[in-house]
Design a protein around this motif. Structure first.
Motif, PDB file in Angstrom:
ATOM      1  N   LYS A  37       0.824  -1.217   0.000  1.00 29.74           N
ATOM      2  CA  LYS A  37       0.000   0.000   0.000  1.00 29.74           C
ATOM      3  C   LYS A  37       0.858   1.267   0.000  1.00 29.74           C
ATOM      4  CE  LYS A  37      -3.929  -1.852   2.614  1.00 29.74           C
ATOM      5  NZ  LYS A  37      -4.732  -1.661   3.844  1.00 29.74           N
ATOM      6  N   LYS A  38       2.169   1.079   0.123  1.00 31.07           N
ATOM      7  CA  LYS A  38       3.135   2.186   0.172  1.00 31.07           C
ATOM      8  C   LYS A  38       2.944   3.054   1.412  1.00 31.07           C
ATOM      9  CE  LYS A  38       3.865   2.066  -4.671  1.00 31.07           C
ATOM     10  NZ  LYS A  38       3.733   2.554  -5.964  1.00 31.07           N
ATOM     11  N   TRP A  39       2.580   2.417   2.520  1.00 32.51           N
ATOM     12  CA  TRP A  39       2.374   3.099   3.787  1.00 32.51           C
ATOM     13  C   TRP A  39       3.633   3.161   4.628  1.00 32.51           C
ATOM     14  CZ3 TRP A  39      -2.912   1.006   5.954  1.00 32.51           C
ATOM     15  CH2 TRP A  39      -3.961   1.536   5.183  1.00 32.51           C
ATOM     16  N   LEU A  40       4.664   2.459   4.208  1.00 34.13           N
ATOM     17  CA  LEU A  40       5.901   2.489   4.993  1.00 34.13           C
ATOM     18  C   LEU A  40       7.115   2.475   4.099  1.00 34.13           C
ATOM     19  CD1 LEU A  40       7.025  -0.689   4.959  1.00 34.13           C
ATOM     20  CD2 LEU A  40       5.255  -0.936   6.667  1.00 34.13           C
ATOM     21  N   ARG A  41       8.218   2.908   4.677  1.00 37.98           N
ATOM     22  CA  ARG A  41       9.515   2.908   3.993  1.00 37.98           C
ATOM     23  C   ARG A  41      10.427   1.985   4.783  1.00 37.98           C
ATOM     24  NH1 ARG A  41       9.956   9.245   4.015  1.00 37.98           N
ATOM     25  NH2 ARG A  41      12.148   8.770   4.191  1.00 37.98           N
ATOM     26  N   CYS A  42      11.303   1.312   4.080  1.00 38.82           N
ATOM     27  CA  CYS A  42      12.212   0.359   4.705  1.00 38.82           C
ATOM     28  C   CYS A  42      13.650   0.828   4.545  1.00 38.82           C
ATOM     29  CB  CYS A  42      12.075  -1.022   4.067  1.00 38.82           C
ATOM     30  SG  CYS A  42      10.430  -1.747   4.274  1.00 38.82           S
ATOM     31  N   ILE A  90      13.073  -4.017  -1.866  1.00 32.68           N
ATOM     32  CA  ILE A  90      12.540  -4.483  -0.580  1.00 32.68           C
ATOM     33  C   ILE A  90      12.015  -5.899  -0.744  1.00 32.68           C
ATOM     34  CG2 ILE A  90      10.738  -4.142   1.155  1.00 32.68           C
ATOM     35  CD1 ILE A  90      10.883  -1.139   0.472  1.00 32.68           C
ATOM     36  N   ASP A  91      12.457  -6.786   0.124  1.00 29.26           N
ATOM     37  CA  ASP A  91      11.968  -8.165   0.131  1.00 29.26           C
ATOM     38  C   ASP A  91      11.483  -8.486   1.534  1.00 29.26           C
ATOM     39  OD1 ASP A  91      11.385 -10.808  -0.141  1.00 29.26           O
ATOM     40  OD2 ASP A  91      13.302 -11.373  -1.015  1.00 29.26           O
ATOM     41  N   GLY A 138      13.746 -10.419   4.176  1.00 29.22           N
ATOM     42  CA  GLY A 138      14.560  -9.499   4.951  1.00 29.22           C
ATOM     43  C   GLY A 138      13.859  -8.716   6.038  1.00 29.22           C
ATOM     44  N   TYR A 139      12.582  -8.987   6.255  1.00 26.59           N
ATOM     45  CA  TYR A 139      11.802  -8.131   7.157  1.00 26.59           C
ATOM     46  C   TYR A 139      12.385  -8.013   8.560  1.00 26.59           C
ATOM     47  CZ  TYR A 139       9.732 -12.309   9.302  1.00 26.59           C
ATOM     48  OH  TYR A 139       9.542 -13.484   9.978  1.00 26.59           O
TER      49      TYR A 139
END
Length: 83
Positions: free
Chosen positions: A42-47, A60-61, A65-66
């Motif tokens: 949803k593109k609500w966060l950046r990693c 981002i995986d 990688g979370y």
């Protein structure tokens, strides 16, 4: 937005590592991972791989990688959280 998504965004006003996020929310890896994955779509966060190294959305995986990432609410996430 679910209550858990709202609670996660509450924690993402400042950069936070996965371990600290999990501890703050009292959730297991199995509960938190699908929520983070959904919120990333949803593109609500950046990693971030490190506190000062933001990951490109294409690299981002969340599935693998979370546990190693730092998270921060995106502009879209903050708008959704405050609506």
């Amino acid at each position: 937005m679910s209550d858990l998504e709202f609670d996660i965004l509450d924690e993402l006003y400042f950069l936070i590592h996965f371990d600290d996020l999990k501890k703050a929310l009292g959730l297991s890896d199995e509960d938190l991972k699908p929520l983070l994955s959904k919120m990333a779509r949803k593109k609500w966060l950046r990693c971030y791989s490190e506190p000062d190294v933001e990951l490109d959305a294409a690299s981002i995986d969340i599935e693998i990688g979370y546990r190693n990432y730092y998270y921060l609410a995106s502009k879209e996430g903050l708008k959704a959280h405050n609506s």
